[in-house]
Design an enzyme around this catalytic site. Structure first.
Site, PDB file in Angstrom:
ATOM      1  N   GLU A 294      -5.244  -8.552   0.029  1.00 44.97           N
ATOM      2  CA  GLU A 294      -6.049  -8.265   1.227  1.00 44.97           C
ATOM      3  C   GLU A 294      -7.479  -8.003   0.814  1.00 44.97           C
ATOM      4  O   GLU A 294      -7.731  -7.407  -0.238  1.00 44.97           O
ATOM      5  CB  GLU A 294      -5.553  -7.020   1.985  1.00 44.97           C
TER       6      GLU A 294
ATOM      7  N   GLU B  56       0.804  -1.230   0.000  1.00 41.06           N
ATOM      8  CA  GLU B  56       0.000   0.000   0.000  1.00 41.06           C
ATOM      9  C   GLU B  56       0.834   1.276   0.000  1.00 41.06           C
ATOM     10  O   GLU B  56       0.655   2.151   0.858  1.00 41.06           O
ATOM     11  CB  GLU B  56      -0.983  -0.001   1.179  1.00 41.06           C
TER      12      GLU B  56
HETATM   13  C1  BGP Z   1      -4.608  -2.301   4.989  1.00 40.29           C
HETATM   14  C2  BGP Z   1      -3.247  -2.622   5.538  1.00 40.29           C
HETATM   15  C3  BGP Z   1      -3.218  -3.637   6.604  1.00 40.29           C
HETATM   16  C4  BGP Z   1      -4.456  -3.723   7.438  1.00 40.29           C
HETATM   17  C5  BGP Z   1      -5.742  -3.504   6.722  1.00 40.29           C
HETATM   18  C6  BGP Z   1      -6.938  -3.255   7.594  1.00 40.29           C
HETATM   19  O1  BGP Z   1      -4.655  -0.956   4.641  1.00 40.29           O
HETATM   20  O2  BGP Z   1      -2.387  -3.053   4.505  1.00 40.29           O
HETATM   21  O3  BGP Z   1      -2.026  -3.512   7.311  1.00 40.29           O
HETATM   22  O4  BGP Z   1      -4.363  -3.427   8.735  1.00 40.29           O
HETATM   23  O5  BGP Z   1      -5.685  -2.422   5.837  1.00 40.29           O
HETATM   24  O6  BGP Z   1      -6.903  -1.942   8.052  1.00 40.29           O
HETATM   25  P1  BGP Z   1      -7.122  -1.547   9.543  1.00 40.29           P
HETATM   26  O7  BGP Z   1      -6.106  -2.302  10.327  1.00 40.29           O
HETATM   27  O8  BGP Z   1      -6.889  -0.075   9.610  1.00 40.29           O
HETATM   28  O9  BGP Z   1      -8.514  -1.921   9.873  1.00 40.29           O
END
Ligand code: BGP
Length: 473
Positions: free
Chosen positions: A369, A165
């Site tokens: 993801e 990201e």
């Molecule tokens: C993405 C990231 C992750 C992760 C996920 C969920 O942006 O790559 O590291 O954590 O989102 O986001 P959050 O943890 O803010 O709910």
């Protein structure tokens, strides 16, 4: 497009699940690991620090065995830069190398393909002190780290992801605790995009190095891609959606695939005296890199209208980005439901996004993801009934099957997250895993692992190669 029947997923489709080092491992300063920016940041009030997380560092055998039981074909995890190189450059930490050797061996033992993210939000603190990605030397720092990883793990790791990201690092870095802008910087936009440029060059050089050192390996980027919808068919709203699509999405994929800056982004940066400076050789380096596939994180789409002064600037994070003056104003999509943490849910947008990515770049896509953050509870019966997560994942896998039938080449799907871990800025209470970890925000509990209902459901999905999406009997 309606399909009379759906195409089968490839037999070698990589069903997987994801984590990242700083959110899952714990042992944040153990066995020679140096601190990363995540260990020294001020965590948001009411959320856990990142010292222990899910303690995967001490539980990896048990965790990988659970992932194998679920049937994972791949496990996406990241390697902590400061566990391998505590100062970011210089001496290698043998205990760090040993940990990842064990983790990778454990995956290989169960025929789980390791999918390694090289950098996931965790700049070594020592390098932040040397100017972080603002320092032109950061390109070489990253390349050196890449070389150490390829040399030590390349005999077993076939799939690599460069920077997780990068678009979110650039757009909402402070929310995630990553963007380090040197004190006294006058033009923050320029500095931000100079850092971004260094990351782009570092990524390009790492892809070339990977192909040189590991000819059998495959490597790709891992941005967070969300198709941006116009709020209406008003032509000004269409312009706004093109602006935000360019800044949020296409900048990163155009550069990774075609080695050139997106023209809308470049025009915007020039307008603000923020176009990054190129060092000698940068243009050639960017043009010489060719990813083998595209890793993409997808949580939801975004919707924007024409910029207006009174636009809601609200809270910002990876899913909810504020507007940008003169470019677009973010608006809520009235057609979409939201998660308990106020992220829009758009499974059809997942198909839209995949179709758009593939028609622009024609490279296989692996979803690195996708998932639902929720307040899971461990019931009296020792179970976690996360039917809402099953529903969310089912809807997205249905759309993935439709996208494949539309002719999109999909090579894998790795929901976030394999196991509960700490969220980027909303703590332990925002859980995503197939496996529940018995700890709270501040009470470290027993750390016992529990299979959630979604664990059994995903196992059934994988066993049927995505055919059986029904509820558990
Ligand atoms: C993405 C990231 C992750 C992760 C996920 C969920 O942006 O790559 O590291 O954590 O989102 O986001 P959050 O943890 O803010 O709910």
């Amino acid at each position: 497009m309606l399909h009379k029947s759906l195409k089968e997923l490839p037999k070698d489709f990589l069903w997987g699940a994801s984590t990242s080092a700083y959110q899952v491992e714990g042992a944040s300063l153990e066995d020679g690991k140096g601190p990363s920016c995540q260990d020294v940041k001020e965590v948001p009030e009411g959320t856990s620090d990142l010292k222990v997380c899910a303690d995967e560092y001490h539980h990896y055998k048990e965790d990988i065995a659970l992932f194998a039981e679920m049937g994972l074909k791949t496990y996406r995890f990241s390697i902590s830069w400061s566990r391998i190189l505590p100062e970011g450059t210089g001496a290698v930490n043998p205990q760090g190398i040993a940990y990842y050797n064990h983790l990778i061996d454990e995956c290989v033992k169960y025929h789980i393909e390791p999918l390694v993210t090289m950098f996931h939000f965790d700049m070594p603190a020592a390098l932040d002190q040397r100017g972080s990605w603002s320092n032109p030397e950061s390109v070489e720092w990253f390349l050196n780290f890449a070389k150490v990883m390829f040399a030590n793990f390349g005999d077993r790791v076939k799939y690599w992801l460069t920077i997780n990201e990068q678009n979110m690092l650039t757009l909402v870095g402070p929310v995630i605790g990553t963007l380090m802008i040197p004190a006294g910087t006058k033009n923050v936009l320029k500095e931000t995009y100079q850092q971004n440029h260094h990351m782009l060059v570092a990524q390009a050089k790492a892809m070339v190095l990977c192909h040189q050192m590991l000819p059998q390996a495959k490597i790709g980027p891992a941005p967070n891609i969300s198709l941006v919808y116009p709020a209406s068919c008003r032509p000004e709203d269409i312009l706004a959606s093109q602006n935000f699509n360019a800044i949020r999405n296409w900048l990163y994929l155009d550069m990774a695939v075609y080695g050139r800056y997106n023209n809308l982004v470049w025009a915007y940066l020039e307008e603000h005296d923020a176009a990054p400076d190129f060092a000698p050789g940068d243009a050639e380096a960017l043009a010489s890199a060719h990813p083998d596939f595209l890793g993409c994180n997808y949580y939801s789409t975004a919707t924007v209208g024409a910029w207006k002064e009174e636009a809601d600037q609200g809270k910002a994070d990876q899913a909810v980005l504020p507007g940008a003056e003169g470019l677009f104003a973010s608006v809520k999509n009235p057609y979409l439901p939201r998660t308990e943490f106020d992220w829009e849910i758009d499974p059809v947008g997942f198909r839209n996004t995949m179709r758009e990515i593939y028609s622009r770049y024609h490279l296989p896509i692996i979803i690195t993801e996708n998932g639902l953050g929720a307040y899971d509870t461990l019931g009296e019966d020792g179970r976690i009934h996360d039917q809402y997560r099953i529903n969310y994942l089912r809807q997205h896998i249905e759309q993935l099957r439709l996208a494949v039938s539309d002719g999109v080449e999909m090579m894998g799907y790795c929901p976030w997250s394999a196991i509960d871990l700490i969220s980027t800025h909303e703590g332990m209470k925002k859980r995503y895993g197939f496996v529940y970890v018995d700890r709270d925000e501040f009470d470290l509990g027993t750390m016992k692992r529990y299979r959630k209902d979604s664990f059994y459901w995903y196992k059934q999905v994988i066993a049927s190669n995505g055919d059986d999406l029904d509820d558990l009997k």
